[in-house]
Design a protein around this motif. Structure first.
Motif, PDB file in Angstrom:
ATOM      1  N   PHE A 183       1.060  -1.494  -0.165  1.00  0.00           N
ATOM      2  CA  PHE A 183       0.425  -0.133  -0.007  1.00  0.00           C
ATOM      3  C   PHE A 183       1.057   1.511  -0.443  1.00  0.00           C
ATOM      4  CE2 PHE A 183       0.756  -1.354   3.926  1.00  0.00           C
ATOM      5  CZ  PHE A 183       1.186   0.007   4.501  1.00  0.00           C
ATOM      6  N   THR A 184       0.555   2.167  -0.504  1.00  0.00           N
ATOM      7  CA  THR A 184       1.156   3.309  -0.806  1.00  0.00           C
ATOM      8  C   THR A 184       0.420   4.657   0.476  1.00  0.00           C
ATOM      9  OG1 THR A 184      -0.753   4.592  -1.925  1.00  0.00           O
ATOM     10  CG2 THR A 184       0.880   3.539  -2.958  1.00  0.00           C
ATOM     11  N   PHE A 185       1.746   5.432   0.764  1.00  0.00           N
ATOM     12  CA  PHE A 185       1.395   5.898   2.061  1.00  0.00           C
ATOM     13  C   PHE A 185       0.123   6.607   1.612  1.00  0.00           C
ATOM     14  CE2 PHE A 185       1.746  10.657   4.339  1.00  0.00           C
ATOM     15  CZ  PHE A 185       1.845   9.877   5.391  1.00  0.00           C
ATOM     16  N   LEU A 186      -0.372   7.692   0.709  1.00  0.00           N
ATOM     17  CA  LEU A 186      -1.717   8.051   0.581  1.00  0.00           C
ATOM     18  C   LEU A 186      -3.040   7.264   0.753  1.00  0.00           C
ATOM     19  CD1 LEU A 186      -1.445  10.133  -2.992  1.00  0.00           C
ATOM     20  CD2 LEU A 186      -1.503  10.703  -0.294  1.00  0.00           C
ATOM     21  N   GLN A 187      -2.471   6.133   0.655  1.00  0.00           N
ATOM     22  CA  GLN A 187      -3.588   4.503   0.687  1.00  0.00           C
ATOM     23  C   GLN A 187      -3.543   4.893   3.163  1.00  0.00           C
ATOM     24  OE1 GLN A 187      -2.197   2.054  -1.327  1.00  0.00           O
ATOM     25  NE2 GLN A 187      -3.850   2.063  -2.888  1.00  0.00           N
ATOM     26  N   PHE A 188      -2.943   4.789   2.990  1.00  0.00           N
ATOM     27  CA  PHE A 188      -2.573   4.790   4.229  1.00  0.00           C
ATOM     28  C   PHE A 188      -3.596   5.608   4.806  1.00  0.00           C
ATOM     29  CE2 PHE A 188      -0.110   6.401   8.411  1.00  0.00           C
ATOM     30  CZ  PHE A 188      -0.649   5.006   8.919  1.00  0.00           C
ATOM     31  N   LEU A 189      -2.937   7.073   4.887  1.00  0.00           N
ATOM     32  CA  LEU A 189      -3.688   8.346   4.999  1.00  0.00           C
ATOM     33  C   LEU A 189      -5.411   8.187   5.185  1.00  0.00           C
ATOM     34  CD1 LEU A 189      -1.675  10.799   4.188  1.00  0.00           C
ATOM     35  CD2 LEU A 189      -1.728   9.992   5.900  1.00  0.00           C
ATOM     36  N   LYS A 190      -6.025   7.459   3.931  1.00  0.00           N
ATOM     37  CA  LYS A 190      -7.688   7.732   3.673  1.00  0.00           C
ATOM     38  C   LYS A 190      -7.978   6.287   4.328  1.00  0.00           C
ATOM     39  CE  LYS A 190     -10.662   6.422   0.127  1.00  0.00           C
ATOM     40  NZ  LYS A 190     -11.674   5.704   0.593  1.00  0.00           N
ATOM     41  N   ALA A 191      -6.940   4.967   4.527  1.00  0.00           N
ATOM     42  CA  ALA A 191      -7.602   4.452   5.363  1.00  0.00           C
ATOM     43  C   ALA A 191      -7.593   4.425   6.979  1.00  0.00           C
ATOM     44  CB  ALA A 191      -6.137   2.715   5.650  1.00  0.00           C
ATOM     45  N   GLU A 192      -6.871   5.520   7.665  1.00  0.00           N
ATOM     46  CA  GLU A 192      -6.963   5.966   8.861  1.00  0.00           C
ATOM     47  C   GLU A 192      -7.708   7.046   8.775  1.00  0.00           C
ATOM     48  OE1 GLU A 192      -4.992   4.707  11.115  1.00  0.00           O
ATOM     49  OE2 GLU A 192      -4.560   3.119   9.537  1.00  0.00           O
ATOM     50  N   TYR A 193      -7.819   7.552   7.768  1.00  0.00           N
ATOM     51  CA  TYR A 193      -8.876   8.747   7.672  1.00  0.00           C
ATOM     52  C   TYR A 193     -10.566   8.303   8.153  1.00  0.00           C
ATOM     53  CZ  TYR A 193     -12.366  12.299   6.513  1.00  0.00           C
ATOM     54  OH  TYR A 193     -13.799  13.404   6.424  1.00  0.00           O
ATOM     55  N   ASP A 194     -10.541   7.161   6.912  1.00  0.00           N
ATOM     56  CA  ASP A 194     -11.651   6.204   7.128  1.00  0.00           C
ATOM     57  C   ASP A 194     -12.113   5.736   8.639  1.00  0.00           C
ATOM     58  OD1 ASP A 194     -12.119   6.481   4.273  1.00  0.00           O
ATOM     59  OD2 ASP A 194     -10.982   5.157   3.862  1.00  0.00           O
ATOM     60  N   ALA A 195     -10.867   5.133   8.837  1.00  0.00           N
ATOM     61  CA  ALA A 195     -10.659   4.165  10.031  1.00  0.00           C
ATOM     62  C   ALA A 195     -11.613   5.376  11.999  1.00  0.00           C
ATOM     63  CB  ALA A 195      -9.969   3.996  10.851  1.00  0.00           C
ATOM     64  N   MET A 196     -10.971   6.484  11.227  1.00  0.00           N
ATOM     65  CA  MET A 196     -10.949   7.436  12.394  1.00  0.00           C
ATOM     66  C   MET A 196     -13.020   7.810  11.973  1.00  0.00           C
ATOM     67  SD  MET A 196      -8.327  10.235  12.469  1.00  0.00           S
ATOM     68  CE  MET A 196      -8.544  11.157  13.728  1.00  0.00           C
ATOM     69  N   ASP A 225     -15.068   6.698  11.133  1.00  0.00           N
ATOM     70  CA  ASP A 225     -15.876   5.439  11.256  1.00  0.00           C
ATOM     71  C   ASP A 225     -16.579   4.929  12.604  1.00  0.00           C
ATOM     72  OD1 ASP A 225     -16.747   4.953   8.599  1.00  0.00           O
ATOM     73  OD2 ASP A 225     -15.466   3.098   8.362  1.00  0.00           O
ATOM     74  N   LEU A 226     -15.179   5.125  13.443  1.00  0.00           N
ATOM     75  CA  LEU A 226     -15.105   4.597  14.492  1.00  0.00           C
ATOM     76  C   LEU A 226     -15.506   5.616  15.780  1.00  0.00           C
ATOM     77  CD1 LEU A 226     -12.348   1.744  14.265  1.00  0.00           C
ATOM     78  CD2 LEU A 226     -15.176   1.566  13.788  1.00  0.00           C
ATOM     79  N   PHE A 227     -15.082   6.887  15.005  1.00  0.00           N
ATOM     80  CA  PHE A 227     -15.547   8.286  15.853  1.00  0.00           C
ATOM     81  C   PHE A 227     -16.626   8.839  16.123  1.00  0.00           C
ATOM     82  CE2 PHE A 227     -10.132   8.184  16.467  1.00  0.00           C
ATOM     83  CZ  PHE A 227     -10.382   6.684  17.559  1.00  0.00           C
ATOM     84  N   THR A 228     -16.919   9.180  14.412  1.00  0.00           N
ATOM     85  CA  THR A 228     -17.961   9.591  13.776  1.00  0.00           C
ATOM     86  C   THR A 228     -17.559  10.892  13.650  1.00  0.00           C
ATOM     87  OG1 THR A 228     -18.924  10.857  15.795  1.00  0.00           O
ATOM     88  CG2 THR A 228     -19.781   8.602  15.523  1.00  0.00           C
ATOM     89  N   PRO A 229     -17.547  11.009  12.014  1.00  0.00           N
ATOM     90  CA  PRO A 229     -17.615  12.166  11.315  1.00  0.00           C
ATOM     91  C   PRO A 229     -17.470  13.916  12.060  1.00  0.00           C
ATOM     92  CG  PRO A 229     -18.571  10.348   9.655  1.00  0.00           C
ATOM     93  CD  PRO A 229     -18.789  10.315  11.383  1.00  0.00           C
ATOM     94  N   ILE A 230     -18.750  13.878  12.655  1.00  0.00           N
ATOM     95  CA  ILE A 230     -18.859  15.111  13.811  1.00  0.00           C
ATOM     96  C   ILE A 230     -17.433  15.236  14.650  1.00  0.00           C
ATOM     97  CG2 ILE A 230     -20.250  14.017  15.038  1.00  0.00           C
ATOM     98  CD1 ILE A 230     -21.561  16.949  15.277  1.00  0.00           C
ATOM     99  N   MET A 231     -17.030  14.070  15.462  1.00  0.00           N
ATOM    100  CA  MET A 231     -16.743  13.919  15.967  1.00  0.00           C
ATOM    101  C   MET A 231     -14.800  14.534  15.941  1.00  0.00           C
ATOM    102  SD  MET A 231     -17.312  14.694  19.162  1.00  0.00           S
ATOM    103  CE  MET A 231     -19.268  14.774  19.416  1.00  0.00           C
ATOM    104  N   VAL A 232     -14.690  13.870  15.480  1.00  0.00           N
ATOM    105  CA  VAL A 232     -13.212  14.186  13.917  1.00  0.00           C
ATOM    106  C   VAL A 232     -13.673  15.009  13.443  1.00  0.00           C
ATOM    107  CG1 VAL A 232     -11.989  13.338  11.575  1.00  0.00           C
ATOM    108  CG2 VAL A 232     -13.075  11.230  13.199  1.00  0.00           C
ATOM    109  N   SER A 283     -26.415   9.882  16.340  1.00  0.00           N
ATOM    110  CA  SER A 283     -28.005   9.311  15.809  1.00  0.00           C
ATOM    111  C   SER A 283     -26.191   9.013  14.139  1.00  0.00           C
ATOM    112  CB  SER A 283     -28.646  10.782  14.349  1.00  0.00           C
ATOM    113  OG  SER A 283     -26.986  11.238  13.901  1.00  0.00           O
ATOM    114  N   SER A 284     -25.370   9.139  14.843  1.00  0.00           N
ATOM    115  CA  SER A 284     -23.432   8.380  13.608  1.00  0.00           C
ATOM    116  C   SER A 284     -23.585   7.347  14.781  1.00  0.00           C
ATOM    117  CB  SER A 284     -23.006   9.034  13.014  1.00  0.00           C
ATOM    118  OG  SER A 284     -22.471  10.192  14.307  1.00  0.00           O
ATOM    119  N   SER A 285     -22.931   7.527  15.953  1.00  0.00           N
ATOM    120  CA  SER A 285     -22.510   6.727  16.819  1.00  0.00           C
ATOM    121  C   SER A 285     -23.274   5.166  17.355  1.00  0.00           C
ATOM    122  CB  SER A 285     -22.102   7.262  18.157  1.00  0.00           C
ATOM    123  OG  SER A 285     -21.593   6.527  19.073  1.00  0.00           O
TER     124      SER A 285
END
Length: 539
Positions: free
Chosen positions: A298-311, A313-320, A416-418
């Protein structure tokens, strides 16, 4: 300054004193009642999420960790700590000649805690999750306690409840793995550091060092916290003329503990220092790499996207996004000179540093396992609350126009998202047949008998629920003969009739030499071949 406000000054450029409502619970009886109510509410909300389907089998997302740790704990109870050598063993079934498969990729104490709970309460899924639930509840309470040193009552409570209601906390906070106790000990140590900064006494240092040692014995992530604390202390925490060694000894003691841990592992693991060194060298190189499979990277950009998606998904968008607003306000205020970084801002940055360094250095596991953002949860909660506090102070033509909307809307959007994200995590991806198959093997296969399988899926789950030695991917005659040498007495080979996966030569060989009978387990049909291990192979 005398009276109840004498300890309420916030250093570091906050520019204001706490009001009586903001002082810790020791200030008055109203504060004590508010603190007790807050703690009860935090515990209740946390337990509602963490005990949801608490007795469900280990078959959910990343529950592979649960079965591996439970196997190690079971071996400690069956064979004792002395025979195994204090390192987790991953064998199933009867172990002959102390041929233990020792696991040295992580510190060993998770299996100790788990074995203690199994020994007292008996082995079951809910008992296995109990210690990790208690650690997560404790983490939520410490988030509240840290907040009360720098925030008012409502802000501290909001940070703790946000932490408790994160999907990552509700689901992975009870997973039998390193995250829950690792974060608990890290926060406990960090709380001791915050108390030291507030009162400048030696008592909190004992808490900081004791919790840090427990964290070092639990997970690798906690080896970063002492350096984050030292960084904060050097940048902001020290006062003129104060000796630095009280805090700076923390990273030095961390290095010493690591050397002691590796040295002990070298004494008990086959191959000694070279064996442990080779294992650590292999796992560290793998974790530092971008390799996720044969020919896959995986590339560094793919890594950044994966971590953003994880955050998100798991913290909810509004909190991020709220945490991002906090960081933006901090940077803009710093540049424009209108708002300097407060003491609490630096502490939040230190918590982010603790979590982010591991993710960026060891990108490979972080890319594969989204739950590793778990360690960022307290920092995100504090940053979100700090952002809301700043936004709620906005005024337009002298009126605080943001208060009516921003006091209620974020709560609704967060919940509503959590809640749906939390429920989605509980939608089990594994086939219940895996659990049923393992339980039937445990009931009908003797502990000194081995089991051969032609397939590979279900690895770990079958081993845990059957507690039998399983020899997988036996598909050719050569693989069959090789597996036979690892068996002791009788062997039963299972072949899925829908997907035999075995070579025609092996099937013909088994049909001509072994007794077989059909077996239906849950929704799958098997052929079972009973094989007596030749005497020359028996140990």
């Amino acid at each position: 300054m005398e009276g109840p406000l004498k300890d309420a000054w916030l250093p570091g450029g906050c520019g204001r004193e706490k009001t009586p409502d903001e002082i810790g619970p020791s200030g008055n009886s109203t504060g004590i009642r508010a603190a007790v109510f807050s703690c009860m509410l935090i515990v209740t909300i946390s337990l509602l999420a963490l005990t949801y389907q608490i007795d469900e089998p280990f078959w959910g997302i990343q529950d592979f960790n649960c079965v591996l740790q439970s196997i190690a704990a079971r071996n400690f109870l069956n064979y004792g700590f002395g025979d195994i050598g204090l390192m987790p063993a991953l064998n199933t079934g009867d172990v002959h000649g102390n041929r233990f498969i020792l696991y040295v990729h992580h510190p060993p104490t998770i299996a100790y805690y788990l074995a203690a709970f199994y020994w007292v309460l008996g082995e079951s899924e809910w008992v296995g999750r109990l210690f990790f639930i208690l650690c997560t509840v404790g983490s939520a309470l410490i988030v509240y306690a840290i907040g009360r040193l720098y925030l008012n009552q409502m802000e501290s409570l909001a940070a703790a409840l946000i932490f408790a209601l994160f999907p990552v906390t509700g689901y992975f906070g009870r997973m039998i793995n390193y995250e829950s106790p690792g974060l608990f000990f890290a926060l406990l140590s960090f709380w001791g550091y915050c108390l030291f900064l507030k009162y400048r006494s030696n008592g909190p240092l004992w808490l900081m060092y004791s919790a840090n040692i427990l964290g070092l014995a639990t997970c690798w992530e906690d080896y970063i916290l002492p350096f984050a604390i030292a960084f904060h202390f050097l940048i902001w925490g020290r006062t003129k003329g104060e000796k630095h060694f009280k805090i700076l000894l923390l990273p030095l003691s961390t290095i010493a503990f690591f050397v002691i841990l590796v040295s002990y592992a070298a004494r008990v693991v086959e191959g000694g220092a070279s064996g442990v060194g080779g294992s650590l060298d292999w796992i560290i190189k793998l974790r530092l790499s971008s390799v996720i499979g044969v020919g896959k990277t995986f590339t560094f950009l793919q890594f950044l996207k994966a971590e953003y998606d994880a955050m998100t998904d798991l913290f909810t968008p509004i909190m991020v996004y709220a945490a991002g607003i906090w960081l933006m306000l901090l940077i803009v205020g710093r540049i424009r000179g209108k708002r300097g970084a407060t003491h609490f801002d630096w502490l939040i940055l230190s918590l982010f540093l603790y979590a982010i360094i591991y993710l960026f250095v060891f990108r490979q596991p972080a890319y594969l396992h989204s739950y590793m953002v778990y360690y960022m949860a307290p920092a995100v909660a504090f940053a979100a609350v700090s952002a809301w506090r700043e936004i709620l102070r906005l005024r337009f033509h002298g009126r605080n126009w943001a208060m009516p909307v921003l006091a209620v809307l974020p709560i609704y959007v967060f919940l509503s998202s959590s809640i749906p994200a939390f429920l989605d995590l509980h939608r089990n991806p594994q086939d219940m047949d895996i659990v049923s198959f393992g339980r039937i093997l445990r009931d009908y296969i003797a502990s000194d008998e081995a089991v051969m399988l032609t397939w590979t899926d279900g690895e770990g789950f079958d081993e845990y629920y059957s507690d039998r030695e399983l020899l997988r991917r036996v598909r050719t005659i050569d693989e069959y003969n090789s597996a036979l040498k690892r068996a002791q007495n009788r062997v039963v080979l299972f072949m899925d009739t829908a997907k035999p996966q075995a070579s025609p030569e092996l099937i013909s060989f088994l049909e001509s030499r072994c007794f077989n009978f059909p077996v239906r387990i849950a929704h799958r049909n098997f052929l079972a071949y009973v094989i007596d291990v030749p005497r020359r192979y028996r140990k």
